[in-house]
Design a protein around this motif. Structure first.
Motif, PDB file in Angstrom:
ATOM      1  N   ARG A  97       0.853  -1.207   0.000  1.00 10.85           N
ATOM      2  CA  ARG A  97       0.000   0.000   0.000  1.00 10.85           C
ATOM      3  C   ARG A  97       0.872   1.233   0.000  1.00 10.85           C
ATOM      4  N   ALA A  98       0.598   2.173  -0.861  1.00 10.35           N
ATOM      5  CA  ALA A  98       1.347   3.434  -0.877  1.00 10.35           C
ATOM      6  C   ALA A  98       0.999   4.206   0.389  1.00 10.35           C
ATOM      7  N   VAL A  99       2.001   4.762   1.060  1.00  6.77           N
ATOM      8  CA  VAL A  99       1.726   5.580   2.241  1.00  6.77           C
ATOM      9  C   VAL A  99       1.980   7.059   1.969  1.00  6.77           C
ATOM     10  N   MET A 100       2.453   7.359   0.783  1.00  9.03           N
ATOM     11  CA  MET A 100       2.565   8.746   0.344  1.00  9.03           C
ATOM     12  C   MET A 100       2.455   8.721  -1.178  1.00  9.03           C
ATOM     13  N   PRO A 101       2.246   9.874  -1.809  1.00 11.93           N
ATOM     14  CA  PRO A 101       2.161   9.870  -3.285  1.00 11.93           C
ATOM     15  C   PRO A 101       3.394   9.183  -3.857  1.00 11.93           C
ATOM     16  N   THR A 102       3.176   8.154  -4.637  1.00 14.79           N
ATOM     17  CA  THR A 102       4.281   7.305  -5.097  1.00 14.79           C
ATOM     18  C   THR A 102       4.253   7.165  -6.608  1.00 14.79           C
ATOM     19  N   SER A 103       5.383   7.436  -7.227  1.00 13.73           N
ATOM     20  CA  SER A 103       5.489   7.173  -8.661  1.00 13.73           C
ATOM     21  C   SER A 103       6.499   6.070  -8.871  1.00 13.73           C
ATOM     22  N   ALA A 104       6.153   5.160  -9.774  1.00  8.08           N
ATOM     23  CA  ALA A 104       7.006   4.005  -9.996  1.00  8.08           C
ATOM     24  C   ALA A 104       6.931   3.607 -11.457  1.00  8.08           C
ATOM     25  N   ILE A 105       7.835   2.710 -11.832  1.00  5.40           N
ATOM     26  CA  ILE A 105       7.754   2.103 -13.159  1.00  5.40           C
ATOM     27  C   ILE A 105       7.278   0.694 -12.923  1.00  5.40           C
ATOM     28  N   SER A 106       6.207   0.328 -13.596  1.00  7.57           N
ATOM     29  CA  SER A 106       5.666  -1.011 -13.436  1.00  7.57           C
ATOM     30  C   SER A 106       6.168  -1.856 -14.593  1.00  7.57           C
ATOM     31  N   LEU A 107       6.793  -2.976 -14.297  1.00 11.27           N
ATOM     32  CA  LEU A 107       7.306  -3.864 -15.343  1.00 11.27           C
ATOM     33  C   LEU A 107       6.446  -5.112 -15.394  1.00 11.27           C
ATOM     34  N   ASP A 108       5.999  -5.464 -16.589  1.00 10.68           N
ATOM     35  CA  ASP A 108       5.124  -6.624 -16.776  1.00 10.68           C
ATOM     36  C   ASP A 108       5.939  -7.891 -16.571  1.00 10.68           C
ATOM     37  N   GLY A 109       5.566  -8.664 -15.574  1.00  9.68           N
ATOM     38  CA  GLY A 109       6.314  -9.852 -15.190  1.00  9.68           C
ATOM     39  C   GLY A 109       6.336 -10.916 -16.265  1.00  9.68           C
ATOM     40  N   VAL A 110       5.216 -11.141 -16.894  1.00 11.62           N
ATOM     41  CA  VAL A 110       5.154 -12.176 -17.937  1.00 11.62           C
ATOM     42  C   VAL A 110       6.045 -11.777 -19.097  1.00 11.62           C
ATOM     43  N   CYS A 111       5.940 -10.491 -19.459  1.00 10.12           N
ATOM     44  CA  CYS A 111       6.768  -9.954 -20.553  1.00 10.12           C
ATOM     45  C   CYS A 111       8.240 -10.111 -20.210  1.00 10.12           C
ATOM     46  N   LEU A 112       8.605  -9.735 -18.968  1.00 11.89           N
ATOM     47  CA  LEU A 112      10.007  -9.822 -18.537  1.00 11.89           C
ATOM     48  C   LEU A 112      10.495 -11.271 -18.531  1.00 11.89           C
ATOM     49  N   ARG A 113       9.675 -12.182 -17.991  1.00 10.19           N
ATOM     50  CA  ARG A 113      10.067 -13.595 -17.940  1.00 10.19           C
ATOM     51  C   ARG A 113      10.334 -14.110 -19.340  1.00 10.19           C
ATOM     52  N   GLY A 114       9.437 -13.691 -20.305  1.00 14.67           N
ATOM     53  CA  GLY A 114       9.595 -14.111 -21.691  1.00 14.67           C
ATOM     54  C   GLY A 114      10.940 -13.661 -22.253  1.00 14.67           C
ATOM     55  N   LYS A 115      11.271 -12.385 -21.999  1.00 11.64           N
ATOM     56  CA  LYS A 115      12.531 -11.847 -22.520  1.00 11.64           C
ATOM     57  C   LYS A 115      13.726 -12.534 -21.882  1.00 11.64           C
ATOM     58  N   CYS A 116      13.602 -12.862 -20.588  1.00  8.80           N
ATOM     59  CA  CYS A 116      14.709 -13.545 -19.893  1.00  8.80           C
ATOM     60  C   CYS A 116      14.878 -14.961 -20.418  1.00  8.80           C
ATOM     61  N   ASP A 117      13.746 -15.631 -20.723  1.00  4.35           N
ATOM     62  CA  ASP A 117      13.831 -16.989 -21.283  1.00  4.35           C
ATOM     63  C   ASP A 117      14.560 -16.952 -22.611  1.00  4.35           C
ATOM     64  N   GLU A 118      14.236 -15.905 -23.461  1.00  5.58           N
ATOM     65  CA  GLU A 118      14.858 -15.807 -24.785  1.00  5.58           C
ATOM     66  C   GLU A 118      16.319 -15.431 -24.673  1.00  5.58           C
ATOM     67  N   ASP A 119      16.642 -14.576 -23.728  1.00  3.59           N
ATOM     68  CA  ASP A 119      18.004 -14.051 -23.607  1.00  3.59           C
ATOM     69  C   ASP A 119      18.539 -14.379 -22.224  1.00  3.59           C
ATOM     70  N   PRO A 120      19.194 -15.547 -22.117  1.00  7.26           N
ATOM     71  CA  PRO A 120      19.694 -15.988 -20.806  1.00  7.26           C
ATOM     72  C   PRO A 120      20.653 -14.980 -20.155  1.00  7.26           C
ATOM     73  N   ALA A 121      21.396 -14.264 -20.991  1.00  5.51           N
ATOM     74  CA  ALA A 121      22.325 -13.278 -20.419  1.00  5.51           C
ATOM     75  C   ALA A 121      21.541 -12.206 -19.678  1.00  5.51           C
ATOM     76  N   LEU A 122      20.441 -11.781 -20.282  1.00  7.53           N
ATOM     77  CA  LEU A 122      19.580 -10.799 -19.619  1.00  7.53           C
ATOM     78  C   LEU A 122      18.979 -11.412 -18.364  1.00  7.53           C
ATOM     79  N   GLY A 123      18.562 -12.684 -18.526  1.00 11.16           N
ATOM     80  CA  GLY A 123      17.967 -13.381 -17.390  1.00 11.16           C
ATOM     81  C   GLY A 123      18.929 -13.459 -16.223  1.00 11.16           C
ATOM     82  N   TYR A 124      20.164 -13.798 -16.530  1.00  2.95           N
ATOM     83  CA  TYR A 124      21.176 -13.899 -15.476  1.00  2.95           C
ATOM     84  C   TYR A 124      21.398 -12.544 -14.822  1.00  2.95           C
ATOM     85  N   ALA A 125      21.464 -11.481 -15.651  1.00  5.27           N
ATOM     86  CA  ALA A 125      21.675 -10.139 -15.098  1.00  5.27           C
ATOM     87  C   ALA A 125      20.541  -9.776 -14.138  1.00  5.27           C
TER      88      ALA A 125
END
Lengths: 157, 388, 291
Positions: A97-125
């Motif tokens: 829960r945000a306790v003050m006005p909060t700005s963030a970058i939301s990264l899509d987990g499924v999208c990220l997992r897909g990219k990591c699966d394709e690019d193991p170097a990225l996945g490792y990083a």
């Protein structure tokens, strides 16, 4: 007005990632904003997002029967929130829960997992960085477990 | 003013009388309950004539000598610590008033040894060094022990050069004996104990020592001749060669600091009972505790200081636990303090080689043996092995 | 009001030979504030009218009549010693009696004792104050000295950790300090009830982002010993020289003047050589178990 790429590059979590890798991540990223008391996610929800906090503060909470809702951690500027997108069973086990006005970058987990699966170097990083975050959170939790301020018979020496 | 004289027994008695006339409470060694302990004396007959002792680890026996030596034993069961630094001392009494409380200091510094000023008869070199160490610890720093200061005031020291060291003596290793070098008013060496010629060489170490010597009747306090001095030196030479123990003090501070994780500490912990005997008989131990008590009305409070020991479980108590919970850590603390930290704190070793801790330890733990063992096996370096 | 009894007996009394450091001075409780459920702050007024001047980081031996004495750090402003201020936590024994003191009660005080924080050593440098739990009380005087002479120092940072929001000491002052533009305040609690808007985590987390110049920083640290060790390690890792990381150590004390022997940490008497010690001197000692 900075681009998503510039915002990601500025955040400590992504330090050391090369240009190509950042470009891959940009494809999964959106800007989000939360008002105070707005929930980012709730316990049991599918964990498919990863938040990179830019400003503000998010409280991680658990409900304890008898004591009510307790804040067990806060995440703020320059920190990241969430690794359940990477670790099965991909479900949140806390409320956030945000306790003050909060700005963030939301990264899509499924999208990220897909990219990591394709690019193991990225996945490792990513794994390296997430492992570091987990290590720090674990140490923080372990030391707090000692209840050093408690004093008296129960205090650890 | 005489700087030396040779006394016979009547001369020694005259010395005791002269001290008493000058207002001193004379304390000397007496035999009591199978041991030699300090007590008020008024007559030479009260001294341990013809008594010697046998001492070893966990062993103390008096034995009959085949002569009439007055000082033919080594260290008594106690040093002079209980006299100058009593085991239990009232510090002050407080009385509740409408406005708070008053604080009253004790007016009489007397104890079971009588009232000061004290004249100590028969102070061995090791114990004399111990008094000097206590002077440094209790008087020479920011916090002054006012009660020790009062008891110590004007103490007249009649030292004795040892003739018969015991099986646990090691003053030679600690460079604290067997002959007193300084810090005394008079120093006696018993050079002859023949029935018709009991003789003690008396050497003055201060103006008042010389003054009192000069005041003794000449027929019992003759001038010393070369043969007398040679005889006195001979007593010391013989005593020097008969030490019961020895301790290598070379670099000992660094050895013990570096040996903080020596396996020897585990070894001694398996034998040590933490009974605190060693600290009780040690002439330089000075740790005390303070407790406040009230009477039944709660209106009168007394604060008393009593001897404490680093061997007790709650000596290092802090927030529900003790810093030094194990016997291992407590023995290490005592030995390291006595032989090492003391140098950093007070500029000398804390040990005077009297051997009492060895004699009176029920487990016969020998500090000289433990120190040598740590030197031989310092164990792994700690996270930060070097000394301060 | 008499402080001494009649010492005019014919036998020489103790007082004639040397002043006794074991005699307490009576102080009357002027005010009591309940800080948390186990901690109170007392303001004490000296009955003889002589204010107790002290250096930040020093302590007194505070006595409950007929019960005993304990060493308690002074938590007041060294620039204004009119009333002696102590913040005391109930850990049983004598402290249990002290936290129950009421206005008008008279307590005994000996001191001040010990080596203090030495805030002025940081003139021209950054100062970071890291407090854990009750550790904020001995650090408060250092903070007040710093704020009272603010122009002498560069950056000033307070990092404070407590168990929960209810355990935070001096909350009104904390808020006022946080509002100051010339002081950075980072408060962290171990856990909190939902609704708390502050930071939850480990006290050391804000240190890395405090923006200190490690080569020119004096760090003052006070809290449970395990916490101080971790904080000290973090500060050294950030580049602060060990001699510039100062801890306030605690040991069992019975006299406060180096005579009873209880507070020894190898060759150091915590009451006389401390309680404030540089990490360069303290680290080899506090890292040995049961020393």
């Amino acid at each position: 007005m900075r681009t998503m790429k510039e915002l990601l590059e500025a955040h400590p979590f992504f330090a050391g990632l090369d240009d190509e890798a950042i470009e891959l991540v940009v494809g999964c990223a959106t800007n989000v904003h939360f008002d105070p008391d707005e929930y980012l996610f709730r316990l049991g929800d599918p964990a498919d997002r990863f938040y990179v906090v830019r400003h503000g503060r998010v409280a991680l909470e658990l409900h304890v029967p008898g004591s009510g809702q307790q804040v067990v951690d806060t995440v703020e500027e320059d920190q990241v929130l969430g690794w359940s997108w990477l670790v099965p069973p991909h479900r949140w086990f806390l409320d956030a829960r945000a306790v003050m006005p909060t700005s963030a970058i939301s990264l899509d987990g499924v999208c990220l997992r897909g990219k990591c699966d394709e690019d193991p170097a990225l996945g490792y990083a990513f794994m390296q960085r997430v492992a570091h975050v987990m290590y720090e959170r674990l140490q923080s939790a372990r030391v707090r477990l000692l209840d050093l301020y408690g004093g008296g018979r129960d205090a650890a020496r | 003013m005489a700087t030396e004289a040779v006394l016979d027994l009547a001369g020694l008695q005259a010395l005791v009388d002269a001290l008493r006339e000058r207002g001193y409470t004379v304390l000397g060694p007496v035999v009591r309950d199978g041991a030699v302990v300090p007590a008020p004396v008024s007559s030479v007959d009260e001294l341990p004539r013809g008594w010697g002792d046998e001492q070893d680890g966990a062993f103390y026996r008096l034995r009959r000598r085949d002569d009439d030596a007055l000082f033919g034993f080594a260290s008594g069961a106690q040093s002079w610590k209980p006299v100058l630094f009593p085991a239990r001392q009232l510090l002050w009494q407080g009385r509740r008033t409408g406005d708070g409380f008053t604080v009253e200091e004790p007016t009489d510094a007397g104890s079971r040894f009588g009232s000061p000023p004290y004249a100590l008869l028969g102070v061995r070199s090791c114990d004399l060094h111990a008094i000097g160490i206590h002077d440094r610890v209790l008087l020479g720093r920011a916090g002054v022990d006012a009660h020790y200061a009062a008891a110590r005031q004007d103490v007249f020291v009649v030292a004795v050069a040892c003739s018969d060291p015991s099986g646990t003596c090691f003053c030679v290793s600690m460079r604290t004996g067997p002959r007193p070098e300084s810090g005394f008013d008079l120093c006696l060496t018993e050079i002859s104990t023949a029935a018709d010629g009991h003789r003690l060489v008396a050497e003055a170490g201060s103006d008042r020592g010389a003054e009192i010597l000069a005041a003794l009747p000449a027929e019992h306090a003759a001038a010393a001749v070369e043969a007398d001095r040679a005889a006195a030196a001979q007593v010391t030479e013989v005593a020097t060669g008969r030490m019961g123990r020895q301790l290598d003090t070379e670099g000992l501070r660094d050895v013990l600091y570096a040996g903080v994780e020596s396996p020897r500490w585990d070894d001694v912990a398996s034998r040590c009972l933490a009974c605190t005997n060693c600290t009780l008989v040690c002439p330089t131990c000075f740790c005390t505790s303070v407790d406040d008590e009230t009477d039944l009305t709660g209106d009168v409070a007394s604060r008393r200081r009593s001897w404490d020991s680093c061997f007790t479980g709650d000596f290092s108590h802090l927030h529900g636990g003790s810093v030094r919970a194990s016997v291992r850590s407590r023995y290490r603390q005592w030995a390291t303090h006595k032989l090492a930290s003391w140098y950093d704190q007070f500029g000398t070793s804390g040990c005077v080689g009297c051997g009492r801790c060895i004699t009176w330890c029920p487990a016969a733990i020998d500090i000289t043996e433990e120190a040598a063992a740590v030197r031989a096996d310092p164990g792994p370096p700690s996270a930060s092995a070097e000394g301060a | 009001m008499t402080l001494r009894g009649d010492t005019t007996s014919s036998v020489r009394g103790v007082a004639d030979v040397a002043p006794d450091p074991m005699l307490p001075r009576p102080f009357r409780v002027q005010d009591v504030r309940h800080d948390t459920d186990d901690t109170v702050t007392l303001w004490l007024d000296p009955l003889d009218g002589e204010p107790l001047g002290f250096a930040a980081g020093q302590f007194t031996m505070l006595q409950a009549f007929g019960v005993g004495e304990v060493p308690i750090s002074i938590s007041g402003d060294p620039g204004d010693p009119r009333y002696l201020q102590h913040t005391i936590r109930d850990v049983g024994g004598v402290t249990a009696a002290l936290v129950r003191a009421r206005v008008g009660d008279v307590l005994g005080v000996r001191g001040p004792y010990g080596v203090g924080w030495g805030v002025r050593d940081a003139a021209g440098a950054d100062v970071v104050v890291v407090a854990g739990g009750i550790g904020l009380a001995p650090l408060r005087p250092a903070l007040l000295e710093l704020l009272g002479n603010r122009e002498q120092f560069r950056r000033a940072v307070l990092v404070y950790g407590a168990r929960s929001p209810a355990d935070l000491l001096f909350p009104a002052e904390l808020e006022a300090w946080a509002d100051r533009p010339d002081l950075d305040v980072a408060v962290t609690v171990d856990h909190a009830p939902s609704g708390y808007r502050g930071r939850v985590g480990l006290v050391t987390e804000p240190l890395a982002r405090a923006g200190l110049d490690p080569g020119r920083t004096l760090a003052l640290v006070c809290g449970p010993e395990v916490m101080m060790r971790h904080v000290a390690e973090d500060l050294v890792r950030l580049g602060v020289p060990p001699a510039w990381v100062r801890l306030s150590l605690e040991r069992n004390m019975r006299c406060g003047v180096g005579l009873c022997g209880h507070c020894q940490l190898r060759e150091l008497f915590i009451c006389v050589d401390g309680p404030v010690l540089g990490l360069d001197r303290a680290a080899p000692l506090i890292t040995v178990r049961e020393l």
